[in-house]
Design an enzyme around this catalytic site. Sequence first.
Site, PDB file in Angstrom:
ATOM      1  N   GLU A  94       0.821  -1.190   0.081  1.00 44.22           N
ATOM      2  CA  GLU A  94      -0.083  -0.068  -0.051  1.00 44.22           C
ATOM      3  C   GLU A  94       0.996   1.153  -0.078  1.00 44.22           C
ATOM      4  O   GLU A  94       0.433   2.129  -0.604  1.00 44.22           O
ATOM      5  CB  GLU A  94      -1.024  -0.006   1.052  1.00 44.22           C
ATOM      6  CG  GLU A  94      -1.969  -1.071   0.966  1.00 44.22           C
ATOM      7  CD  GLU A  94      -2.746  -1.691   2.343  1.00 44.22           C
ATOM      8  OE1 GLU A  94      -2.275  -0.850   3.434  1.00 44.22           O
ATOM      9  OE2 GLU A  94      -3.139  -2.809   2.160  1.00 44.22           O
ATOM     10  N   GLY A 170      -6.060  -8.108   1.384  1.00 48.77           N
ATOM     11  CA  GLY A 170      -7.530  -7.587   1.470  1.00 48.77           C
ATOM     12  C   GLY A 170      -8.432  -7.872   0.548  1.00 48.77           C
ATOM     13  O   GLY A 170      -9.607  -7.477   0.625  1.00 48.77           O
ATOM     14  N   SER A 210      -4.425 -12.030   3.025  1.00 55.40           N
ATOM     15  CA  SER A 210      -5.735 -12.787   3.696  1.00 55.40           C
ATOM     16  C   SER A 210      -5.405 -14.034   4.435  1.00 55.40           C
ATOM     17  O   SER A 210      -6.294 -14.899   4.443  1.00 55.40           O
ATOM     18  CB  SER A 210      -6.518 -13.258   2.335  1.00 55.40           C
ATOM     19  OG  SER A 210      -6.902 -11.915   1.517  1.00 55.40           O
TER      20      SER A 210
END
Length: 262
Positions: A94, A170, A210
């Site tokens: 990110e 995510g 995840s």
Amino acid sequence: VQLIVGNWKMHGTRSRARELAKAIASGKLPAGVMLSVAPPFPFLDAVGQELAGTSIGLAAQTCAVEKEGAFTGEVSAEMLASMGCMQVIVGHSERRALFHETDEVVAKKLRAALRAGINPIVCVGETLAERDAGRHEEVVARQVKAALDGLDAKTLERIVLAYEPVWAIGTGRVATPEQAGAMHARARATVSEVVTPGAAKAVVILYGGSVKPDNMAALAATPGIDGALVGGASLDAKNFLAIAENAVKGEASRKSLETKRT
Ligand code: PGA
């Protein structure tokens, strides 16, 4: 020993962060696992207080390159050290994608952390487009090399790598243990090339993307997977502790298989 790191990203409030830290700290941890949590900067102090006297480490999500100066809004690794941080995540996808952190910036942040006495957790991982183009191994090798180039084996002892395929972060779409295992092997081979084979053997490589209680055991049962960097599931103390427990179970099943083989 498995290392499980909770990356809280930009979630919560001060009181919520405190509650979460308290709930994690009061959980019963099995032997064979180490935990740390990376809350948002403003909550480091409150979370650090809740974790005091426990074995759970305090980590940060990023740091500045510079030590101090006119850099409005930035937080230096030295500041984080003074808050009691033992680890800092650098190069999270990110940060790379949304805040334009290049391999070069990631390498500088890693060195900033080392300079301040904090241990860096360096994230690498390919995008879906890169995997579809068959470039995943090359991308991860490049990221690992760019981050670690010029470091010696002694310094590597302070560094943790995290393989986090961007398409798994995510998304609920976890890498299979085979996919993750292969990429961990690739990252390890790159450490062997740029540092030493000994450093490659010893370096801790986490999987991220995840991770949930129900997929952790299979990942930890895979050779070369030394733990996890957990986002979403780390915001729930019960889930985070269940991940820790299942990591220990997974590693134990791997070890029993290994002894059977020898
Ligand atoms: P996720 O995030 O567990 O929510 O997929 C992982 C990470 O970004 O470190």
